[in-house]
Design a protein around this motif. Sequence first.
Motif, mmCIF file in Angstrom:
data_model
loop_
_atom_site.group_PDB
_atom_site.id
_atom_site.type_symbol
_atom_site.label_atom_id
_atom_site.label_comp_id
_atom_site.label_asym_id
_atom_site.label_seq_id
_atom_site.Cartn_x
_atom_site.Cartn_y
_atom_site.Cartn_z
ATOM 1 N N GLU A 29 43.814 3.821 -15.716
ATOM 2 C CA GLU A 29 42.685 3.396 -14.892
ATOM 3 C C GLU A 29 42.453 4.316 -13.701
ATOM 4 O O GLU A 29 41.334 4.421 -13.205
ATOM 5 N N GLU A 30 43.507 4.997 -13.252
ATOM 6 C CA GLU A 30 43.364 5.845 -12.062
ATOM 7 C C GLU A 30 42.777 7.214 -12.393
ATOM 8 O O GLU A 30 42.459 7.986 -11.491
ATOM 9 N N GLU A 88 40.075 9.852 -14.709
ATOM 10 C CA GLU A 88 38.775 9.990 -15.368
ATOM 11 C C GLU A 88 38.797 11.297 -16.152
ATOM 12 O O GLU A 88 39.161 12.344 -15.608
#
Length: 301
Positions: free
Chosen positions: A158-159, A161
């Motif tokens: 989630e942290e 990209e």
Amino acid sequence: MNPGKLKLSQLRALVAIADCGNFSEAALELNLSQSTISHAIATLEEELGVLLLQRGRHGARLTPVGERITHHAREVLGLLDTIASEANQAKGLQGGQLRIASFRSCTTHVLPGAMARLHRRYPAIAISLIEMDELHELKEALRKGEADVCVAETIEGEEFESLHIFDDPYVALLPPDFQPQTGRLSLEDLRSIPLIGSSHSSCGLRIRRELSAQDDLLTLAYCIRHDSSMVAMVQQGLGLAILPRLAAEPVPPDVRIFSLPFPICRPIGATILKDALHTPALYAFLDALRETGEFSRAQAV
């Protein structure tokens, strides 16, 4: 004529031909096909209603009106460069440093094209490369702020990209004296020879998972850290190596490369921290990397 119909690509083609003296060299300079250059000039002459170039066996030269129009075309393109320069200065692209962490295979086969594109546009951006072997090392480099972007396998979480570039297929490297039973490599072939795979956590896990998913359990006889060592073992006839295509290159002439009987790929992309403060230089690099991936896919087609 309507000046709004003129295209910048036509002006660039005209200036390039004036500088190079022929269509073929102008096409190389602009990284376009010769037919594209010819079409641009033909449509420009049609829209202007004048002959700009005299074509001959030894190249192309400007007509008198072509010389005057080319002079104005240079002024237009120069003004565009000035506009871009002003904008780039405002965006902070005239300096700074970009730190890229990457696998060796990506450093060798993926990054040079993107870096060249970036340098042509923004030559003042300084780039430093950090080569790492493991995916968890890349994650830590991003988390600790030691790297601005990682170009390797895309990183989950989630942290993070990620920008996906392409899928890198795994292949089999065969020793010189090993001959598949048919024209293509089969599971029976894999069962008849020792298998060599990577000891890297992500790569090795992916290979072992795929091997264990086959009907008759396949296992690795050797787990090796470095790609070059795996290739050397294949050359000595110690087994068949399974590794990503990028990591296998360059393949020695006495080693043969085959597709695996089951597909394995690793996703290659650029990963950044989602909530970090990113510089304009990073986004410029991502644009160059995206264009490099699109060009590679177009070439493959």
